[in-house]
Design a protein around this motif. Structure first.
Motif, short mmCIF file in Angstrom:
data_model
loop_
_atom_site.label_atom_id
_atom_site.label_comp_id
_atom_site.label_asym_id
_atom_site.label_seq_id
_atom_site.Cartn_x
_atom_site.Cartn_y
_atom_site.Cartn_z
N ASP A 84 20.82 48.51 44.21
CA ASP A 84 21.87 48.65 43.20
C ASP A 84 22.93 49.68 43.59
N HIS B 130 24.29 51.75 34.60
CA HIS B 130 24.27 52.97 35.44
C HIS B 130 25.51 53.83 35.20
N SER C 115 26.22 54.29 40.26
CA SER C 115 25.80 53.40 41.34
C SER C 115 26.88 53.23 42.39
#
Length: 354
Positions: A259, A295, A309
């Motif tokens: 990710d 995120h 991320s």
């Protein structure tokens, strides 16, 4: 009264006699509303005694010198006395040594300039009174020239060019007093020097969980979790604890390596565990709102949003820069450690202008 021919001449009763004396009394008797004129000028001692004039000159120069010493004392007190020093001074009681000394020395500096100027004007400058008619506001060329000549005459009579002792000390006092204002600007806050460029993080520093006060291990950080950390050795008993924590506060998030979009972020992480500064790059608010699915972290002050991320880049809001990342690894004991300090200063982006 009769003349030689025997004729009589009438004399008005209200005319003054020769024994009446002053001209003003004569005018008052004939016209009580007339201008009596200026009284005779009385010379001062300094006008007729050069020794007295030199004494007054030394007094004026001494006052200007005292003003300079007051300014120097002001600066010295600002440097010497700490801001938290309290002293007892009768009859004021317990007061701040810094505030009291600054007020006293500045009062001496300013009062001495004023007293010197007043004494100069009263004893050495020309004091002869003159009368002038009120004139129109829009002055003609003749009036302008008259004013210019009066200015030249006044400057000459003031002794500014001739009395060098007064001139030099006055210029020194007037030059030094503004320094007190410049010194006060120093009190706007501590000089940052390089303190804002560096934090307590260094190579080998362990990441300490701020909640448990224990070293963080990779297995303590779950995927999708948010943990806060501080450098090893930072104790609440330290005088600068809050200052150091405000710069070194860290967010620890574990992502799936797949990710993570930014290559450097991946290289600086450990098994998907990334560490970013907790301090927003807008105005320095602490960030604590984490959205697990995207995120993203959100600053609660002005809603700046960062993507953890993708190198913590700014997605929304007034923040101008990504959150600084801390490069991490593990030591021989299996605890998370830093591999150095942040590459750029944390918090608001002052450094881009330095």
């Amino acid at each position: 009264m009769s003349d030689e021919t025997g004729s009589h001449t009438d004399v008005p009763e209200n005319l003054p006699s020769a024994q009446d004396g002053h001209h003003g009394d004569t005018i008052a008797r004939t016209d009580p509303f007339a201008d009596p004129g200026l009284p005779p000028h009385e010379h001062r001692r300094q006008d007729i005694d050069e020794k007295a004039a030199r004494h007054s000159e030394r007094v004026v120069a001494g006052l200007f010198t005292l003003s300079m010493l007051g300014t120097i004392a002001f600066i010295a007190c600002f440097v010497i006395f700490p801001v938290d020093k309290i002293v007892y001074i009768f009859p004021f009681g317990h007061v701040s040594a810094l505030n009291f000394s600054l007020g006293l020395t500045l009062a001496v500096a300013l009062f001495s300039i004023g007293a010197g100027a007043v004494h100069w004007a009263r004893t050495l400058m020309a004091d002869e009174e003159v009368a002038d008619d009120r004139h129109r506001i829009d002055a003609d060329d003749e009036l302008r020239e008259n004013v210019r000549q009066q200015w030249i005459t006044g400057a000459k009579e003031s002794g500014f060019g001739r009395r060098k002792l007064i001139r030099n000390t006055m210029m020194g006092a007037l030059t030094m007093v503004p320094l007190a204002g410049l010194v006060i600007l120093r009190d706007l806050g501590p000089l940052p020097e390089k303190k804002l460029d560096h934090t307590m993080w260094a190579k080998g520093k362990q990441l300490i969980n701020t909640n448990t006060n224990q070293p963080l291990r990779p297995e303590d950080v779950l995927v999708g979790s948010l943990t806060f950390a501080q450098p090893d050795g930072l104790e609440e008993s330290q005088d600068d604890f809050q200052e150091q924590l405000a710069k070194a506060a860290l967010m620890i998030i574990r992502l799936k390596p797949d990710d993570i979009k930014d290559k450097r972020e991946l290289d600086w992480s450990h098994q998907g565990i990334v560490a970013f500064s907790k301090i927003c790059t807008h105005v320095g608010c602490p960030i604590s709102l984490y959205e697990q699915q995207t995120h993203h972290v959100l600053c609660p002050c002005h809603q700046s949003t960062f993507d953890l991320s993708d190198g913590a880049r700014v997605l929304f809001g007034p923040a101008g820069h990504p959150l600084p990342q801390l490069r991490i690894s593990v030591n021989s004991e299996g605890n998370l450690i830093a591999l150095g300090d942040f590459e750029e200063p944390v918090g608001p982006a002052f450094w881009e202008r330095s």
